[in-house]
Design a protein around this motif. Structure first.
Motif, PDB file in Angstrom:
ATOM      1  N   GLN A   1      10.417  -6.260   1.125  1.00  0.00           N
ATOM      2  CA  GLN A   1      10.233  -4.859   1.521  1.00  0.00           C
ATOM      3  C   GLN A   1       8.857  -4.642   2.150  1.00  0.00           C
ATOM      4  OE1 GLN A   1      12.554  -2.827   1.825  1.00  0.00           O
ATOM      5  NE2 GLN A   1      14.108  -3.803   0.591  1.00  0.00           N
ATOM      6  N   GLN A   2       7.861  -5.310   1.597  1.00  0.00           N
ATOM      7  CA  GLN A   2       6.503  -5.220   2.151  1.00  0.00           C
ATOM      8  C   GLN A   2       6.494  -5.775   3.570  1.00  0.00           C
ATOM      9  OE1 GLN A   2       3.639  -4.014   0.311  1.00  0.00           O
ATOM     10  NE2 GLN A   2       2.950  -3.867   2.395  1.00  0.00           N
TER      11      GLN A   2
ATOM     12  N   ALA B   1      -1.576  -4.822  -5.673  1.00  0.00           N
ATOM     13  CA  ALA B   1      -1.046  -3.512  -5.275  1.00  0.00           C
ATOM     14  C   ALA B   1      -2.089  -2.721  -4.485  1.00  0.00           C
ATOM     15  CB  ALA B   1      -0.583  -2.727  -6.493  1.00  0.00           C
ATOM     16  N   ASP B   2      -3.321  -2.716  -4.980  1.00  0.00           N
ATOM     17  CA  ASP B   2      -4.385  -2.008  -4.260  1.00  0.00           C
ATOM     18  C   ASP B   2      -4.659  -2.663  -2.916  1.00  0.00           C
ATOM     19  OD1 ASP B   2      -4.714  -0.160  -6.290  1.00  0.00           O
ATOM     20  OD2 ASP B   2      -6.373  -1.246  -7.227  1.00  0.00           O
ATOM     21  N   ALA B   3      -4.688  -3.981  -2.884  1.00  0.00           N
ATOM     22  CA  ALA B   3      -4.949  -4.694  -1.630  1.00  0.00           C
ATOM     23  C   ALA B   3      -3.855  -4.411  -0.605  1.00  0.00           C
ATOM     24  CB  ALA B   3      -5.070  -6.194  -1.892  1.00  0.00           C
ATOM     25  N   PHE B   4      -2.592  -4.429  -1.025  1.00  0.00           N
ATOM     26  CA  PHE B   4      -1.501  -4.176  -0.087  1.00  0.00           C
ATOM     27  C   PHE B   4      -1.515  -2.728   0.404  1.00  0.00           C
ATOM     28  CE2 PHE B   4       1.010  -7.849  -2.103  1.00  0.00           C
ATOM     29  CZ  PHE B   4       0.457  -8.754  -1.213  1.00  0.00           C
ATOM     30  N   ALA B   5      -1.909  -1.787  -0.460  1.00  0.00           N
ATOM     31  CA  ALA B   5      -2.041  -0.396  -0.018  1.00  0.00           C
ATOM     32  C   ALA B   5      -3.119  -0.287   1.062  1.00  0.00           C
ATOM     33  CB  ALA B   5      -2.367   0.510  -1.205  1.00  0.00           C
TER      34      ALA B   5
ATOM     35  N   GLU C   1      -2.856   0.926   4.986  1.00  0.00           N
ATOM     36  CA  GLU C   1      -3.724   1.974   5.521  1.00  0.00           C
ATOM     37  C   GLU C   1      -4.529   1.483   6.725  1.00  0.00           C
ATOM     38  OE1 GLU C   1      -5.363   5.751   5.835  1.00  0.00           O
ATOM     39  OE2 GLU C   1      -3.725   5.098   4.543  1.00  0.00           O
ATOM     40  N   ILE C   2      -5.162   0.346   6.585  1.00  0.00           N
ATOM     41  CA  ILE C   2      -5.983  -0.192   7.666  1.00  0.00           C
ATOM     42  C   ILE C   2      -5.121  -0.518   8.882  1.00  0.00           C
ATOM     43  CG2 ILE C   2      -7.416  -2.162   8.359  1.00  0.00           C
ATOM     44  CD1 ILE C   2      -8.406  -2.172   5.366  1.00  0.00           C
TER      45      ILE C   2
ATOM     46  N   SER D   1      -4.912  -9.792   3.215  1.00  0.00           N
ATOM     47  CA  SER D   1      -4.682  -9.306   1.855  1.00  0.00           C
ATOM     48  C   SER D   1      -5.587 -10.041   0.859  1.00  0.00           C
ATOM     49  CB  SER D   1      -3.211  -9.430   1.454  1.00  0.00           C
ATOM     50  OG  SER D   1      -2.764 -10.759   1.524  1.00  0.00           O
ATOM     51  N   ASP D   2      -5.889 -11.313   1.092  1.00  0.00           N
ATOM     52  CA  ASP D   2      -6.804 -12.036   0.203  1.00  0.00           C
ATOM     53  C   ASP D   2      -8.198 -11.413   0.231  1.00  0.00           C
ATOM     54  OD1 ASP D   2      -4.838 -13.808  -0.552  1.00  0.00           O
ATOM     55  OD2 ASP D   2      -5.635 -15.497   0.610  1.00  0.00           O
ATOM     56  N   ASP D   3      -8.698 -11.105   1.434  1.00  0.00           N
ATOM     57  CA  ASP D   3     -10.020 -10.495   1.544  1.00  0.00           C
ATOM     58  C   ASP D   3     -10.052  -9.134   0.851  1.00  0.00           C
ATOM     59  OD1 ASP D   3     -10.874 -12.686   2.998  1.00  0.00           O
ATOM     60  OD2 ASP D   3     -10.808 -11.653   4.939  1.00  0.00           O
TER      61      ASP D   3
END
Length: 83
Positions: A74-75, A44-48, A52-53, A26-28
């Motif tokens: 939840q994540q 939020a974008d990184a976790f999405a 996906e990946i 998630s940091d990368d």
């Protein structure tokens, strides 16, 4: 999943044990979509992207290690369920 506070060695351990392409960090991804690995506004974008990946890698039967602080329970549950 490697989850825990910053600076405890999750990333170092993951990179020593697995190929770079197997680790979804998630940091990368925060660095890719934001202003660096610690840009919390990009979380939020990184976790999405992690979702996906990870989904796509697992659908292909590929070894996948999630490296994240993942403070949101939840994540963590979503990622566990993906596995």
């Amino acid at each position: 999943m490697l989850l825990g506070p910053a600076g405890v060695g999750k990333t170092t351990w993951a990179r020593a044990q697995f190929a770079a392409k197997q680790v979804v960090s998630s940091d990368d991804l925060r660095a890719a979509v934001g202003d660096g690995p610690h840009d919390l506004a990009a979380s939020a974008d990184a976790f999405a992207l992690v979702d996906e990946i990870t989904s796509r890698r697992l659908e292909s039967g590929l070894t996948t290690v999630i490296d994240s602080l993942a403070l949101d329970s939840q994540q963590r549950l979503r990622w566990r369920d993906l596995g």
